[in-house]
Design an enzyme around this catalytic site. Structure first.
Site, PDB file in Angstrom:
ATOM      1  N   ASP A  47      -1.171   1.357  -3.971  1.00 34.35           N
ATOM      2  CA  ASP A  47      -2.051   0.343  -4.562  1.00 34.35           C
ATOM      3  C   ASP A  47      -3.394   0.942  -4.988  1.00 34.35           C
ATOM      4  O   ASP A  47      -4.311   0.206  -5.370  1.00 34.35           O
ATOM      5  CB  ASP A  47      -2.257  -0.843  -3.610  1.00 34.35           C
ATOM      6  CG  ASP A  47      -2.965  -0.449  -2.330  1.00 34.35           C
ATOM      7  OD1 ASP A  47      -2.815   0.710  -1.886  1.00 34.35           O
ATOM      8  OD2 ASP A  47      -3.687  -1.287  -1.758  1.00 34.35           O
TER       9      ASP A  47
ATOM     10  N   ASP B 267      -2.548   6.331  -3.415  1.00 37.78           N
ATOM     11  CA  ASP B 267      -1.408   5.705  -2.721  1.00 37.78           C
ATOM     12  C   ASP B 267      -0.881   4.563  -3.612  1.00 37.78           C
ATOM     13  O   ASP B 267      -1.349   4.399  -4.746  1.00 37.78           O
ATOM     14  CB  ASP B 267      -1.811   5.237  -1.313  1.00 37.78           C
ATOM     15  CG  ASP B 267      -2.767   4.068  -1.326  1.00 37.78           C
ATOM     16  OD1 ASP B 267      -3.511   3.920  -2.322  1.00 37.78           O
ATOM     17  OD2 ASP B 267      -2.779   3.282  -0.358  1.00 37.78           O
TER      18      ASP B 267
ATOM     19  N   ASP C 244      -6.007   2.132  -3.595  1.00 42.92           N
ATOM     20  CA  ASP C 244      -7.318   1.955  -2.959  1.00 42.92           C
ATOM     21  C   ASP C 244      -7.747   3.263  -2.296  1.00 42.92           C
ATOM     22  O   ASP C 244      -8.896   3.459  -1.959  1.00 42.92           O
ATOM     23  CB  ASP C 244      -7.340   0.787  -1.955  1.00 42.92           C
ATOM     24  CG  ASP C 244      -6.307   0.910  -0.866  1.00 42.92           C
ATOM     25  OD1 ASP C 244      -5.387   1.752  -0.974  1.00 42.92           O
ATOM     26  OD2 ASP C 244      -6.410   0.156   0.123  1.00 42.92           O
TER      27      ASP C 244
ATOM     28  N   SER D 207       0.817  -1.222   0.000  1.00 39.09           N
ATOM     29  CA  SER D 207       0.000   0.000   0.000  1.00 39.09           C
ATOM     30  C   SER D 207       0.848   1.268   0.000  1.00 39.09           C
ATOM     31  O   SER D 207       1.571   1.525  -0.945  1.00 39.09           O
ATOM     32  CB  SER D 207      -0.954  -0.044   1.189  1.00 39.09           C
ATOM     33  OG  SER D 207      -1.804   1.068   1.186  1.00 39.09           O
TER      34      SER D 207
END
Ligand code: MG
Length: 470
Positions: free
Chosen positions: A249, A247, A251, A104
């Site tokens: 990843d 960010d 999400d 992440s």
């Protein structure tokens, strides 16, 4: 038996904690778990895997894949893909399981493994603990040589996700208005989605840090204000309608207004919640619920109330929010960290969908982002932590709950820590699950009141720790 899964899957420094051995054993454990789930058909189990842009991804992915193939599961490889992209692929391609190799927003030396259920939601803690038990038992399902799994490429997963996001917003309204947007993918997986979604919707897109690079040369992949100064400056210099950053990843999405000002994530959550219930009330929607974790600002609850919507608080963690939304058929949900959940798209945090939605909002309303943010209810939140040794934590939790109730709050929410509502504000005291600390949050319309609530409750916990320590 140690714990493997944290709040966001398994995480650690590559080749220190996040080793190929761990990844392979986790692949074996996940495959064993999948084989243990009975399904009406006896077809082979299949899972889809994808990664963000980190340098250690191939090592972790290959090790995990080798483990899960050994149990007789097939693997579909989506390549570099965002977390919401992989979650959507898991559900839309009817996979039994999804796996994302990502850490992440963590620094580049970290990596992690996050597991996704067949419905596209993150695994519930109960499912993770079953996999953990299998992992630590070291007893894995081994397929005979004729039944070992195979790997198939799934290169269309990213495009299928982009098309779905585009179909979930009013593309005509956006194409007509043609907003100017500066996007920043943090050199992460959003490089393959964020600029493409907005361009497909007809936005004029200026991209920063949209070349995938696991060294994160643009800035660290956490979208906090100090990391996105270039984005803030570019929005202003280009005269853009807004800026958006994902960010690592993707999400999460965080926004910059048309003046180049960073929008805090509690304001972002409140804005999107307000707009979601406004839209739902126009459609005469029956289930006017918004689900968020207990630690968010009261501004969200206040902003949605005039539309007849009800705020439902959950335990902290996006899987809990997503599952509550499914249960209630809620119109919106999310966390105050840029993780927003749009049920018309899917039940997970979705940084691509959030960007598309912002383009839709300004196109349909014709309003400026800064104006909409300025109208939101103003609350003042403060937080701090205090030490509490793990050995006495349970006793402190019980005693603190009694002391808090003795203050005669208007109501108390005990689902995650103790949250006491008073006339002029609220306090949440929440023990950490792992560290020897208590986190305390307090909020009021006036900062002084919030600070007083915070210091009073910190003092209560400190006194209890001193009394019970011996
Ligand atoms: Mg993330």
């Amino acid at each position: 038996m140690g714990r493997l899964f944290g709040t966001n899957g398994v995480r650690g420094i590559s080749n220190v904690e996040m080793t190929p051995e761990l990844a392979q054993h986790l692949g074996l454990a996940c495959g064993t778990y999948l084989n243990s789930i009975k399904k009406p058909s006896n077809r082979r189990k299949c899972a889809i895997i994808g990664t963000d842009t980190r340098t250690s991804n191939s090592m972790i992915k290959c090790a995990f894949v080798s483990g899960i193939l050994s149990t007789g599961c097939d693997i579909y490889d989506a390549g570099i893909i965002t977390s919401p992209g992989l979650q959507y692929a898991t559900r839309s391609f009817k996979m039994d399981f999804g796996v994302i190799i990502t850490a992440s927003h963590n620094p580049p030396e970290f990596n992690g493994i996050k597991c996704i259920d067949a419905d596209g939601t993150e695994l519930a803690p109960e499912q993770e603990s079953v996999i953990e038990d299998i992992y630590f038992s070291g007893t894995f399902a081994k397929a005979d040589w004729k039944s070992i799994g195979a790997v198939y490429p799934k290169p269309d997963a990213v495009q299928v996700y982009i098309d779905k996001v585009v179909s979930c917003v009013d593309a005509n309204a956006i194409a007509k208005r043609r907003p100017k947007v500066v996007v920043d993918a943090s050199n992460g997986a959003g490089s393959f989605t964020l600029p493409y979604i907005l361009r497909k919707l007809g936005c004029e897109v200026i991209s920063l840090n949209c070349q995938p690079d696991g060294m994160f040369p643009g800035h660290q992949s956490e979208p906090v204000e100090e990391n996105v100064k270039d984005l803030m400056n570019t929005v202003k210099a280009a005269g853009a309608d807004f800026g958006v950053v994902n960010d690592g990843d993707a999400d999460r999405a965080v926004f910059i207004d048309e003046n180049g000002k960073y929008i805090t994530q509690d304001k972002e959550l409140t804005l999107f919640a307000k707009l979601a219930v406004e839209e739902a009330s126009k459609k005469k929607c029956k289930n006017m619920y918004v689900a968020c974790p207990v630690a968010i600002s009261m501004s969200t609850e206040e902003a949605i109330k005039p539309y007849g919507a009800k705020m439902v608080y959950t335990v902290i963690g996006s899987p809990k929010v997503a599952r509550k939304m499914i249960e209630l058929d809620a119109v919106f949900g999310g966390e105050a960290n840029g993780g927003l959940i749009f049920p018309e798209m899917q039940y997970c945090r979705d940084g691509g969908m959030a960007a598309a939605k912002m383009a839709e909002i300004i196109s349909k309303t014709g309003r400026k982002v800064s104006e909409m943010v300025a109208e939101l209810p103003q609350w003042q939140m403060v937080q701090a932590k205090t030490k509490c040794p793990n050995e006495i934590k349970q006793k402190v939790i019980e005693e603190y709950a009694k002391s808090a109730k003795a203050l005669k709050p208007e109501s108390v929410d005990m689902q995650d820590g103790t949250k006491s509502y008073f006339k002029n504000g609220w306090v949440l005291a929440r023990p950490s699950g792992t560290e020897p600390i208590y986190r305390v949050y307090a909020e009021s319309k006036e900062r002084k009141v919030a600070e007083k609530l915070l210091s009073d409750h910190i003092k209560m916990i400190e006194d209890l720790v001193a009394k019970l320590k011996v």
